[in-house]
Motif scaffolding. Structure first.
Motif, PDB file in Angstrom:
ATOM      1  N   ALA A 177      -3.565   9.215   3.416  1.00  0.00           N
ATOM      2  CA  ALA A 177      -3.657   8.691   2.048  1.00  0.00           C
ATOM      3  C   ALA A 177      -4.492   7.421   2.034  1.00  0.00           C
ATOM      4  N   GLY A 178      -4.325   6.574   3.030  1.00  0.00           N
ATOM      5  CA  GLY A 178      -5.106   5.344   3.117  1.00  0.00           C
ATOM      6  C   GLY A 178      -6.582   5.630   3.301  1.00  0.00           C
ATOM      7  N   SER A 200       0.832  -1.206   0.000  1.00  0.00           N
ATOM      8  CA  SER A 200       0.000   0.000   0.000  1.00  0.00           C
ATOM      9  C   SER A 200       0.866   1.255   0.000  1.00  0.00           C
ATOM     10  N   LEU A 201       1.923   1.256   0.788  1.00  0.00           N
ATOM     11  CA  LEU A 201       2.810   2.418   0.845  1.00  0.00           C
ATOM     12  C   LEU A 201       3.462   2.673  -0.512  1.00  0.00           C
ATOM     13  N   VAL A 232      -8.020   6.890  -0.074  1.00  0.00           N
ATOM     14  CA  VAL A 232      -8.139   5.808  -1.057  1.00  0.00           C
ATOM     15  C   VAL A 232      -9.347   4.945  -0.726  1.00  0.00           C
ATOM     16  N   TYR A 251       2.123   1.841  -3.350  1.00  0.00           N
ATOM     17  CA  TYR A 251       1.025   2.325  -4.196  1.00  0.00           C
ATOM     18  C   TYR A 251       0.796   3.821  -3.956  1.00  0.00           C
ATOM     19  N   TYR A 252       0.783   4.250  -2.689  1.00  0.00           N
ATOM     20  CA  TYR A 252       0.603   5.669  -2.384  1.00  0.00           C
ATOM     21  C   TYR A 252       1.715   6.492  -3.022  1.00  0.00           C
ATOM     22  N   GLU A 253       2.906   5.927  -3.032  1.00  0.00           N
ATOM     23  CA  GLU A 253       4.029   6.626  -3.641  1.00  0.00           C
ATOM     24  C   GLU A 253       3.845   6.721  -5.160  1.00  0.00           C
ATOM     25  N   GLN A 284       1.062   6.873  -6.718  1.00  0.00           N
ATOM     26  CA  GLN A 284      -0.020   7.820  -6.953  1.00  0.00           C
ATOM     27  C   GLN A 284       0.369   9.255  -6.617  1.00  0.00           C
ATOM     28  N   ALA A 332       0.733   8.905   5.362  1.00  0.00           N
ATOM     29  CA  ALA A 332       0.343   7.561   4.915  1.00  0.00           C
ATOM     30  C   ALA A 332      -1.043   7.202   5.435  1.00  0.00           C
ATOM     31  N   ARG A 351       0.838  10.392  -3.570  1.00  0.00           N
ATOM     32  CA  ARG A 351       0.283  10.773  -2.275  1.00  0.00           C
ATOM     33  C   ARG A 351       1.336  10.737  -1.171  1.00  0.00           C
ATOM     34  N   LEU A 352       2.432  10.076  -1.440  1.00  0.00           N
ATOM     35  CA  LEU A 352       3.510   9.931  -0.472  1.00  0.00           C
ATOM     36  C   LEU A 352       4.823  10.019  -1.238  1.00  0.00           C
TER      37      LEU A 352
END
Length: 92
Positions: free
Chosen positions: A49-50, A16-17, A53, A19-21, A23, A46, A25-26
């Motif tokens: 962002a979760g 997930s982390l 999402v 994925y956030y990166e 996108q 994080a 978001r991180l």
């Protein structure tokens, strides 16, 4: 901190982390060997962002509302009546 530590602090998986990166978001810095490094404030980012999402996924999955407001009530009643007609045994 590295990605494993951030995952442990936030409860978000490493996947997930990443994925956030992807996108945007991180954002992490990289070591010369390519490992991700995060600051302490990334734990808050994080988590938020979760939440965003998950919120957007729920809104996409929400089924259309049926009822009086949508004007479909009459057609639903008609459909149910036709189904009831089919289910009733034929009387001879």
């Amino acid at each position: 901190m590295r990605i494993g530590e951030l995952s442990a602090r936030t409860g978000a998986s490493r996947r997930s982390l990443r994925y956030y990166e992807e996108q945007g978001r991180l954002v992490s810095s990289r070591s010369p060997s390519g490992q991700r490094h995060y600051e302490d404030n990334h734990a808050y980012l994080a988590r938020s962002a979760g939440r965003s999402v998950n919120r957007s996924r729920r809104s996409r999955r929400r089924p259309p509302r049926l009822g009086v407001r949508s004007g479909r009530n009459g057609s639903i009643r008609a459909h149910r009546a036709s189904v009831d007609d089919i289910r009733r045994p034929a009387v001879r």
